[in-house]
Design an enzyme around this catalytic site. Structure first.
Site, PDB file in Angstrom:
ATOM      1  CG  HIS A  68     -15.450   2.425  90.080  1.00  0.00           C
ATOM      2  ND1 HIS A  68     -16.524   1.788  90.668  1.00  0.00           N
ATOM      3  CD2 HIS A  68     -15.890   3.666  89.707  1.00  0.00           C
ATOM      4  CE1 HIS A  68     -17.574   2.590  90.648  1.00  0.00           C
ATOM      5  NE2 HIS A  68     -17.210   3.746  90.073  1.00  0.00           N
ATOM      6  CB  CYS A  82     -15.939  -4.426  92.461  1.00  0.00           C
ATOM      7  SG  CYS A  82     -17.301  -3.353  92.974  1.00  0.00           S
TER       8      CYS A  82
END
Length: 341
Positions: free
Chosen positions: A157, A213
């Site tokens: 993440h 991301c």
């Protein structure tokens, strides 16, 4: 006439025997034993010498086999699944294993020069906590010399946080989320830059492949390459303060722009894998004389193809577009400079 008593050996008490043509006397037993021991000892030492010389010659041969201009290759591969998290990433470990195969089988990285950080490692120092990631990144660049090729790969993440020191053009820092980020905090792009970019000296090259991301400028490199639909590109300056190297070269290939989300996909193989990771590996394995421009174009094409497939991306992926990005510590001609890792 008195007889002279025979002299005795001080070791075995046997009578000494006069050597023919000599004034010296010797013990026939001890002399034989000593000569035998010396012969055995000599043979052993000779054999040991042979083994040592053979090992030394083999070592020199291995050194000579390696082109002197290739330098050393080292890599840190980090993949985090966040088990028991509501946004668990199933593909991260598979991503790392796939990248390792590419580095070892295609790019010539020795197994012993690769540090793997995942939740599946038995060594506690290889669990992807913030502390362990920090230590691995310091190891990656420590003692770097001209000709060295370094690789940092991350699958996990990523996030964005408000910039606190005024060095971001868009007002946000990009960050990685270690396994223990809720307790230890995230790793800001400022820290990553200071750890693996700033120390790079002349002749040292770092490539970073970041499948997460908000990763467009995750290494905080000075220049971001933008390419339009016709293939025309330009380097945009992305620094308010000096975030370059000490003469080395750093290149980051990231999954998406800072305001985009990346995704895992099963469209390629039927098994979830990072869209960036798969497109990077496939292009590196199949293309010859690969330039950075060709690499970027191929990855964007493959990622776009995956997004056209129904059910293409794993849960938590955004319906927004995902375009792989290229940033660097130096400007260069992307359609002529070859990718050498």
């Amino acid at each position: 006439m008195a007889t002279t008593a025979a002299k005795q050996c001080k070791t075995c008490q046997r009578n000494l025997v006069k050597m023919p043509g000599s004034q010296y006397e010797v013990c026939p037993v001890c002399t034989t034993v000593n000569l035998f021991n010396q012969k055995i000892k000599g043979r052993v030492l000779f054999r040991i010498g042979q083994v040592i010389n053979s090992a030394a010659n083999q070592y020199q041969h291995e050194l000579q086999r390696q082109p002197s201009n290739r330098g050393r290759k080292r890599a840190v591969l980090c993949g985090i699944t966040y088990s028991n998290h509501k946004k668990k990433l199933e593909a991260s470990v598979h991503n790392v294993r796939s990248m390792r195969q590419l580095l070892v089988n295609k790019l010539g990285f020795p197994n012993y020069s690769i540090i793997v950080l995942t939740e599946e490692e038995s060594d506690s120092s290889r669990i992807p906590t913030k502390h362990n990631i920090q230590g691995a990144l310091k190891w990656l660049v420590q003692g770097s010399q001209p000709g060295d090729s370094l690789m940092f790969y991350y699958a996990g993440h990523g996030t964005r946080v408000r910039d606190q020191d005024g060095d971001e053009i868009d007002g946000y820092d990009e960050a990685l989320c270690p396994l223990d980020y809720k307790k230890a905090g995230t790793m800001l792009d400022d820290e990553i830059n200071a750890t693996i970019v700033a120390p790079l000296t002349h002749g040292v090259t770092l490539h970073s492949v970041v499948d997460t991301c908000h990763s467009g400028t995750l290494l905080d490199l000075p220049f971001l390459c933008t390419v339009n639909q016709d293939g025309f590109y330009k380097w945009e300056e992305h620094q308010l303060t000096n975030k370059g190297t000490r003469g080395g070269k750093a290149v980051c290939i990231s999954a998406c722009a800072d305001d985009q989300y990346s995704g895992d996909t099963s469209a390629f193989t039927g098994k979830a894998i990072g869209a960036l990771t798969f497109s990077f590996i496939q292009t590196m394995e199949k293309e010859s004389n690969l330039t950075y421009g060709k690499l970027l174009t191929s990855m964007r094409k493959k990622v776009n193809q995956a997004r056209q497939v129904v059910g293409r991306f794993a849960p938590h992926a955004s319906p927004m577009s995902q375009e792989p990005q290229l940033s660097s510590s130096k400007r260069f001609e992307i359609y002529s400079e070859q990718v050498i890792i």
